[in-house]
Design a protein around this motif. Structure first.
Motif, PDB file in Angstrom:
ATOM      1  N   ALA A  73       0.831  -1.210   0.000  1.00 25.48           N
ATOM      2  CA  ALA A  73       0.000   0.000   0.000  1.00 25.48           C
ATOM      3  C   ALA A  73       0.861   1.254   0.000  1.00 25.48           C
ATOM      4  O   ALA A  73       0.531   2.261  -0.656  1.00 25.48           O
ATOM      5  CB  ALA A  73      -0.927  -0.007   1.217  1.00 25.48           C
ATOM      6  N   GLY A  74       1.984   1.215   0.728  1.00 28.24           N
ATOM      7  CA  GLY A  74       2.889   2.360   0.736  1.00 28.24           C
ATOM      8  C   GLY A  74       3.500   2.602  -0.629  1.00 28.24           C
ATOM      9  O   GLY A  74       3.606   3.746  -1.088  1.00 28.24           O
ATOM     10  N   LYS A  75       3.903   1.533  -1.301  1.00 25.66           N
ATOM     11  CA  LYS A  75       4.477   1.678  -2.648  1.00 25.66           C
ATOM     12  C   LYS A  75       3.458   2.221  -3.643  1.00 25.66           C
ATOM     13  O   LYS A  75       3.813   2.893  -4.610  1.00 25.66           O
ATOM     14  CB  LYS A  75       4.997   0.328  -3.125  1.00 25.66           C
ATOM     15  N   ALA A  76       2.158   1.894  -3.406  1.00 23.23           N
ATOM     16  CA  ALA A  76       1.099   2.342  -4.312  1.00 23.23           C
ATOM     17  C   ALA A  76       0.556   3.710  -3.934  1.00 23.23           C
ATOM     18  O   ALA A  76      -0.429   4.173  -4.537  1.00 23.23           O
ATOM     19  CB  ALA A  76      -0.034   1.320  -4.327  1.00 23.23           C
ATOM     20  N   ASP A  77       1.151   4.358  -2.936  1.00 19.19           N
ATOM     21  CA  ASP A  77       0.726   5.694  -2.490  1.00 19.19           C
ATOM     22  C   ASP A  77      -0.741   5.740  -2.065  1.00 19.19           C
ATOM     23  O   ASP A  77      -1.479   6.672  -2.380  1.00 19.19           O
ATOM     24  CB  ASP A  77       0.970   6.737  -3.592  1.00 19.19           C
ATOM     25  N   VAL A  78      -1.177   4.697  -1.357  1.00 20.12           N
ATOM     26  CA  VAL A  78      -2.537   4.696  -0.808  1.00 20.12           C
ATOM     27  C   VAL A  78      -2.627   5.806   0.237  1.00 20.12           C
ATOM     28  O   VAL A  78      -1.731   5.936   1.088  1.00 20.12           O
ATOM     29  CB  VAL A  78      -2.862   3.334  -0.168  1.00 20.12           C
ATOM     30  N   PRO A  79      -3.675   6.632   0.240  1.00 19.69           N
ATOM     31  CA  PRO A  79      -3.807   7.713   1.234  1.00 19.69           C
ATOM     32  C   PRO A  79      -3.784   7.170   2.662  1.00 19.69           C
ATOM     33  O   PRO A  79      -4.512   6.223   2.973  1.00 19.69           O
ATOM     34  CB  PRO A  79      -5.157   8.349   0.896  1.00 19.69           C
TER      35      PRO A  79
END
Length: 399
Positions: A333-339
Motif C-alpha cells: 500500500a505504501g508503494k502504491a501511495d494509498v492515502p
C-alpha cells in the motif's frame, strides 16, 4: 435436635425468579473478577446453611452457589446493613437479606424464619457474627442450631475460600478465584464446636483447591495486570505491522485464556499498535524503505499488490481471512501511495473486527476453563504446536 419434619422439596415459585436473577448476577460478577467454582449440593427442601465469614463477597459467593429452587435468604447484621435506607435496599434486593440483631434479640429474629424454612426455603447464616481474617475462625454462636431444630430442617456446613483475596476487609476489589464447598448435613446432636470444625475443614479443602494453579499463568497475569502490560502488547502489534513475523493474536491466545478479564485491554492495545505500526510502515514504504519481512513469499506480495491496485485501501479487508501478513499489505500500500487516512480507516475495520472476535472467543473459553488453570503450560504447548503447523501450511500455500 428433634426429628426432622417433612418439608417442601423447594421454595414457593414466587421466590424463584428473584433468586435466579440474584444467582445469575453474582455468578457473572465472580466469574468476571477471576473465577467461581462450587462443589457439592444442598439437600432437597428447606435447610439452614452455615459458612465461614471473611469478606462481604461471602454473600455473593453463597448466592452464586445455591440453586434458585432453595430461594436462599441471608441473615445480615441489623446494626450495619439495616442502619440506613440505601444499605437496607442493597441488602434486601441484591442479597435477599433479613435483619438479625447482634445486641440482643437475634435468636428471635432467626426463629421468625422457621416458617420460611418449612416452606422449602434456605436460610444462610454466618455463625461467627462478623468477618474474620482468612483462616481464622471465631466462636460459633448457637442461633443456627436452634433455628434448624425449631424448624425441623437440616443444618448444612459450607466452606468458602478466596473471597478475602477478592474483597479484603476494608480493602478494594481485586481479581481472584472463589471456591465454595458444600458439605453433608450435620448430625442431629451436633454442637457449635462440631459445626465450627466442619466449616473449617470444608474451608481448608476449598482453599487447597483454589491454590492449585499454574505458576506460569500467575506470572502472565501479573505482567498483563501491571502498568506495562498494555504497552508490551501495543509494541508487539507495532512490530508485527512492520517486520516481526508473529501475529499479535498469539498474545490473545496466550494472555486472554489465562486472564479473561484482560480481554478488552489486550484487544484495544493490539488494534492501536496495529494501526500505529501500519501507518508508520506505510510512510516508510512510500519513502522507499525496504523492511525485513521474514516468513513471507513473493506470491504473497504479488497477491497483495494486485488487490491494492484494484481496490485501493479497501483491499486490506481480505487480509484477516487469507492468511497474508498485514505487513505485506502495508508495504504494498505504501508503494502504491494509498492515502494514509483511508488506510487507517479500512485497517481499523478489518483488523479491529478480527481482533475483537478472537478476543471474545478466547475470553469465553478462558472463563469456561478456569478450573483447569493448573494445566496452562500444557495448553501452551498444544497451542504452539497447532500454530506452528498452521503457519507452515500458510507458507506452503503461498510459496
Amino acid at each position: 435436635m428433634t426429628t426432622l419434619a417433612p418439608a417442601r422439596a423447594s421454595a414457593p415459585p414466587r421466590h424463584w425468579l428473584a433468586s435466579a436473577l440474584r444467582r445469575l448476577l453474582w455468578w457473572v460478577t465472580l466469574t468476571l473478577t477471576g473465577g467461581f467454582q462450587r462443589r457439592g449440593r444442598l439437600p432437597r427442601g428447606g435447610c439452614v446453611v452455615i459458612a465461614n465469614h471473611s469478606s462481604h463477597a461471602d454473600t455473593a459467593a453463597l448466592l452464586a452457589a445455591l440453586d434458585a429452587r432453595h430461594a436462599p435468604v441471608i441473615g445480615a447484621a441489623a446494626d450495619y446493613w439495616f442502619a440506613s435506607p440505601w444499605r437496607r435496599r442493597i441488602c434486601s434486593r441484591l442479597a435477599g437479606g433479613f435483619p438479625v440483631r447482634r445486641d440482643g434479640g437475634g435468636v428471635d429474629d432467626l426463629l421468625a424464619m422457621a416458617d420460611e424454612l418449612r416452606a422449602g426455603r434456605t436460610v444462610v447464616l454466618f455463625p461467627e457474627g462478623t468477618r474474620r481474617a482468612d483462616g481464622e475462625f471465631g466462636t460459633f454462636h448457637r442461633g443456627a442450631l436452634v433455628l434448624a431444630e425449631e424448624a425441623g430442617v437440616p443444618l448444612v456446613p459450607v466452606g468458602i475460600a478466596g473471597t478475602d483475596k477478592v474483597l479484603p476487609k476494608h480493602g478494594r476489589l481485586r481479581s481472584g478465584v472463589v471456591r465454595v464447598r458444600i458439605g453433608a448435613p450435620l448430625p442431629a446432636a451436633a454442637t457449635p464446636e462440631d459445626a465450627r470444625a466442619s466449616v473449617a475443614a470444608l474451608h481448608a479443602r476449598a482453599e487447597a483447591e483454589r491454590k492449585r494453579d499454574s505458576g506460569l499463568r500467575r506470572r502472565v497475569s501479573s505482567v498483563i495486570n501491571s502498568r506495562w502490560g498494555a504497552v508490551l502488547v501495543f509494541l508487539w502489534a507495532v512490530a508485527e505491522a512492520l517486520s516481526w513475523p508473529l501475529i499479535p493474536e498469539l498474545l490473545v491466545a496466550t494472555i486472554v485464556i489465562a486472564v479473561p478479564r484482560s480481554a478488552v485491554k489486550v484487544s484495544l492495545s493490539i488494534v492501536a499498535g496495529t494501526l500505529a505500526g501500519g501507518l508508520l510502515g506505510l510512510q516508510l514504504a512510500a519513502a522507499g524503505a525496504q523492511l525485513p519481512a521474514p516468513l513471507t513469499t513473493d506470491r504473497m506480495r504479488a497477491q497483495a499488490r494486485h488487490e491494492i491496485a484494484v481496490e485501493g485501501a479497501d483491499a486490506v479487508r481480505h487480509q484477516p481471512w487469507k492468511g497474508l501478513p498485514y505487513k505485506v499489505y502495508v508495504a504494498e500500500a505504501g508503494k502504491a501511495d494509498v492515502p494514509p487516512v483511508d488506510w487507517v480507516v479500512e485497517s481499523a475495520k478489518a483488523r479491529g473486527s478480527r481482533t475483537a472476535m478472537l478476543t471474545a472467543l478466547f475470553a469465553v473459553l478462558g472463563l469456561l476453563l478456569q478450573r483447569f488453570r493448573r494445566w496452562y503450560v500444557g495448553y501452551l504447548v498444544v497451542f504452539a504446536g497447532v500454530f506452528a503447523w498452521s503457519l507452515a501450511g500458510v507458507i506452503r500455500t503461498w510459496s
